[in-house]
Design a protein around this motif. Structure first.
Motif, PDB file in Angstrom:
ATOM      1  N   GLU A 132      36.647  38.190  17.564  1.00  0.00           N
ATOM      2  CA  GLU A 132      35.969  37.610  18.724  1.00  0.00           C
ATOM      3  C   GLU A 132      35.469  38.701  19.670  1.00  0.00           C
ATOM      4  O   GLU A 132      36.145  39.694  19.891  1.00  0.00           O
ATOM      5  CB  GLU A 132      36.931  36.697  19.491  1.00  0.00           C
ATOM      6  N   ASP A 133      34.301  38.478  20.268  1.00  0.00           N
ATOM      7  CA  ASP A 133      33.744  39.438  21.225  1.00  0.00           C
ATOM      8  C   ASP A 133      34.516  39.475  22.540  1.00  0.00           C
ATOM      9  O   ASP A 133      34.611  40.515  23.172  1.00  0.00           O
ATOM     10  CB  ASP A 133      32.278  39.101  21.535  1.00  0.00           C
ATOM     11  N   GLY A 134      35.054  38.350  22.970  1.00  0.00           N
ATOM     12  CA  GLY A 134      35.702  38.262  24.281  1.00  0.00           C
ATOM     13  C   GLY A 134      37.148  38.704  24.305  1.00  0.00           C
ATOM     14  O   GLY A 134      37.822  38.522  25.319  1.00  0.00           O
ATOM     15  N   THR A 135      37.637  39.270  23.186  1.00  0.00           N
ATOM     16  CA  THR A 135      39.028  39.719  23.145  1.00  0.00           C
ATOM     17  C   THR A 135      39.106  41.141  22.586  1.00  0.00           C
ATOM     18  O   THR A 135      39.483  41.353  21.432  1.00  0.00           O
ATOM     19  CB  THR A 135      39.920  38.770  22.307  1.00  0.00           C
ATOM     20  N   PRO A 136      38.737  42.124  23.402  1.00  0.00           N
ATOM     21  CA  PRO A 136      38.823  43.505  22.913  1.00  0.00           C
ATOM     22  C   PRO A 136      40.258  43.912  22.602  1.00  0.00           C
ATOM     23  O   PRO A 136      41.192  43.526  23.314  1.00  0.00           O
ATOM     24  CB  PRO A 136      38.235  44.335  24.058  1.00  0.00           C
ATOM     25  N   VAL A 137      40.405  44.661  21.527  1.00  0.00           N
ATOM     26  CA  VAL A 137      41.707  45.182  21.103  1.00  0.00           C
ATOM     27  C   VAL A 137      41.580  46.696  21.052  1.00  0.00           C
ATOM     28  O   VAL A 137      40.601  47.236  20.531  1.00  0.00           O
ATOM     29  CB  VAL A 137      42.110  44.637  19.712  1.00  0.00           C
TER      30      VAL A 137
ATOM     31  N   ALA B 199      34.598  35.648  32.511  1.00  0.00           N
ATOM     32  CA  ALA B 199      33.816  35.870  33.740  1.00  0.00           C
ATOM     33  C   ALA B 199      34.159  37.242  34.316  1.00  0.00           C
ATOM     34  O   ALA B 199      34.019  38.234  33.636  1.00  0.00           O
ATOM     35  CB  ALA B 199      34.051  34.734  34.726  1.00  0.00           C
ATOM     36  N   ASP B 200      34.663  37.272  35.569  1.00  0.00           N
ATOM     37  CA  ASP B 200      34.951  38.560  36.198  1.00  0.00           C
ATOM     38  C   ASP B 200      36.434  38.915  36.152  1.00  0.00           C
ATOM     39  O   ASP B 200      36.918  39.719  36.932  1.00  0.00           O
ATOM     40  CB  ASP B 200      34.437  38.583  37.639  1.00  0.00           C
ATOM     41  N   GLU B 201      37.166  38.303  35.204  1.00  0.00           N
ATOM     42  CA  GLU B 201      38.596  38.572  35.059  1.00  0.00           C
ATOM     43  C   GLU B 201      38.925  39.040  33.649  1.00  0.00           C
ATOM     44  O   GLU B 201      38.262  38.675  32.679  1.00  0.00           O
ATOM     45  CB  GLU B 201      39.419  37.311  35.359  1.00  0.00           C
TER      46      GLU B 201
ATOM     47  N   ALA C  32      34.366  42.393  34.416  1.00  0.00           N
ATOM     48  CA  ALA C  32      35.738  42.176  34.899  1.00  0.00           C
ATOM     49  C   ALA C  32      36.041  43.051  36.113  1.00  0.00           C
ATOM     50  O   ALA C  32      35.782  44.248  36.098  1.00  0.00           O
ATOM     51  CB  ALA C  32      36.738  42.459  33.787  1.00  0.00           C
ATOM     52  N   ARG C  33      36.575  42.430  37.148  1.00  0.00           N
ATOM     53  CA  ARG C  33      36.922  43.145  38.374  1.00  0.00           C
ATOM     54  C   ARG C  33      38.412  43.084  38.684  1.00  0.00           C
ATOM     55  O   ARG C  33      38.891  43.762  39.585  1.00  0.00           O
ATOM     56  CB  ARG C  33      36.135  42.571  39.565  1.00  0.00           C
TER      57      ARG C  33
ATOM     58  N   VAL D 128      53.874  36.940  37.010  1.00  0.00           N
ATOM     59  CA  VAL D 128      52.427  37.059  36.903  1.00  0.00           C
ATOM     60  C   VAL D 128      52.036  38.226  37.802  1.00  0.00           C
ATOM     61  O   VAL D 128      52.364  38.244  38.989  1.00  0.00           O
ATOM     62  CB  VAL D 128      51.705  35.768  37.331  1.00  0.00           C
ATOM     63  N   MET D 129      51.378  39.218  37.192  1.00  0.00           N
ATOM     64  CA  MET D 129      50.997  40.420  37.922  1.00  0.00           C
ATOM     65  C   MET D 129      49.476  40.596  37.843  1.00  0.00           C
ATOM     66  O   MET D 129      48.847  40.102  36.912  1.00  0.00           O
ATOM     67  CB  MET D 129      51.719  41.641  37.334  1.00  0.00           C
ATOM     68  N   ALA D 130      48.940  41.303  38.825  1.00  0.00           N
ATOM     69  CA  ALA D 130      47.489  41.531  38.854  1.00  0.00           C
ATOM     70  C   ALA D 130      47.198  42.882  39.496  1.00  0.00           C
ATOM     71  O   ALA D 130      48.011  43.407  40.255  1.00  0.00           O
ATOM     72  CB  ALA D 130      46.790  40.425  39.641  1.00  0.00           C
ATOM     73  N   ARG D 131      46.022  43.409  39.169  1.00  0.00           N
ATOM     74  CA  ARG D 131      45.502  44.630  39.821  1.00  0.00           C
ATOM     75  C   ARG D 131      43.989  44.589  39.768  1.00  0.00           C
ATOM     76  O   ARG D 131      43.397  43.977  38.881  1.00  0.00           O
ATOM     77  CB  ARG D 131      46.032  45.893  39.186  1.00  0.00           C
ATOM     78  N   ASP D 132      43.380  45.228  40.734  1.00  0.00           N
ATOM     79  CA  ASP D 132      41.926  45.351  40.738  1.00  0.00           C
ATOM     80  C   ASP D 132      41.506  46.406  39.733  1.00  0.00           C
ATOM     81  O   ASP D 132      42.257  47.349  39.446  1.00  0.00           O
ATOM     82  CB  ASP D 132      41.423  45.727  42.134  1.00  0.00           C
ATOM     83  N   LEU D 133      40.322  46.241  39.175  1.00  0.00           N
ATOM     84  CA  LEU D 133      39.757  47.210  38.230  1.00  0.00           C
ATOM     85  C   LEU D 133      38.642  47.975  38.922  1.00  0.00           C
ATOM     86  O   LEU D 133      37.870  47.388  39.666  1.00  0.00           O
ATOM     87  CB  LEU D 133      39.204  46.490  36.999  1.00  0.00           C
ATOM     88  N   GLY D 134      38.549  49.249  38.651  1.00  0.00           N
ATOM     89  CA  GLY D 134      37.441  50.054  39.156  1.00  0.00           C
ATOM     90  C   GLY D 134      37.463  50.356  40.610  1.00  0.00           C
ATOM     91  O   GLY D 134      38.267  50.133  41.393  1.00  0.00           O
TER      92      GLY D 134
END
Length: 159
Positions: A47-52, A72-74, A108-109, A153-159
């Protein structure tokens, strides 16, 4: 041109290929009570939407991998696993860095993940990499004794 990132121990990181499904399922089963089947990894790898991202040596022997889902942006870190003989050598960190670098070229942000509250090494890694706990899910991860562990559940901003 294939993307490559450097990793510790003479390894490099490159995009996963469909032929990697058996190795990914084996490594995943060594790290989690309920490993995912080969067919599921085959599906993700196609699948394109699941990079490994796979950490491997020059002969393409896989030491670990990270699987991301984009929406989307996640981005969501679906799973990350390192072969037991490679643990403690910063392979997981290198895999995360490769994903962060690659995701700079995507919409993705923000990246999310879920981790068992009992997985102290992973929680420490994620904390060092800028993730913060934003919520929890009680009884999310089944355990061999029939009980269930809470997921953070953890999160961080990208870039």
């Amino acid at each position: 041109m294939m993307k490559l990132w450097m990793a510790p121990g003479g390894l490099h990181i490159e995009p996963g290929q469909t032929r990697d499904a058996v190795d990914l399922a084996r490594i995943h089963a060594q790290g989690f009570y309920r490993g995912w089947p080969v067919a599921e990894f085959s599906s993700f790898l196609s699948e394109d939407g699941t990079p490994v991202y796979v950490a491997c040596d020059a002969k393409r022997r896989i030491a670990g991998f990270a699987l991301i889902r984009l929406a989307a942006d996640e981005a969501e870190l679906l799973t990350i696993a390192v072969d037991p003989k490679w643990r403690g050598k910063r392979i997981g960190q290198a895999l995360l860095h490769a994903a962060f670098d690659d995701l700079l070229m995507s919409p993705a942000r923000r990246m999310f993940l879920e981790v068992s509250e009992e997985n102290t090494p992973a929680i420490k890694l994620y904390g060092r990499e800028g993730f913060a706990t934003i919520s929890s899910r009680r009884g999310y991860y089944p355990k061999p004794d029939g009980s269930a562990a809470t997921a953070l559940v953890m999160a961080r901003d990208l870039g």
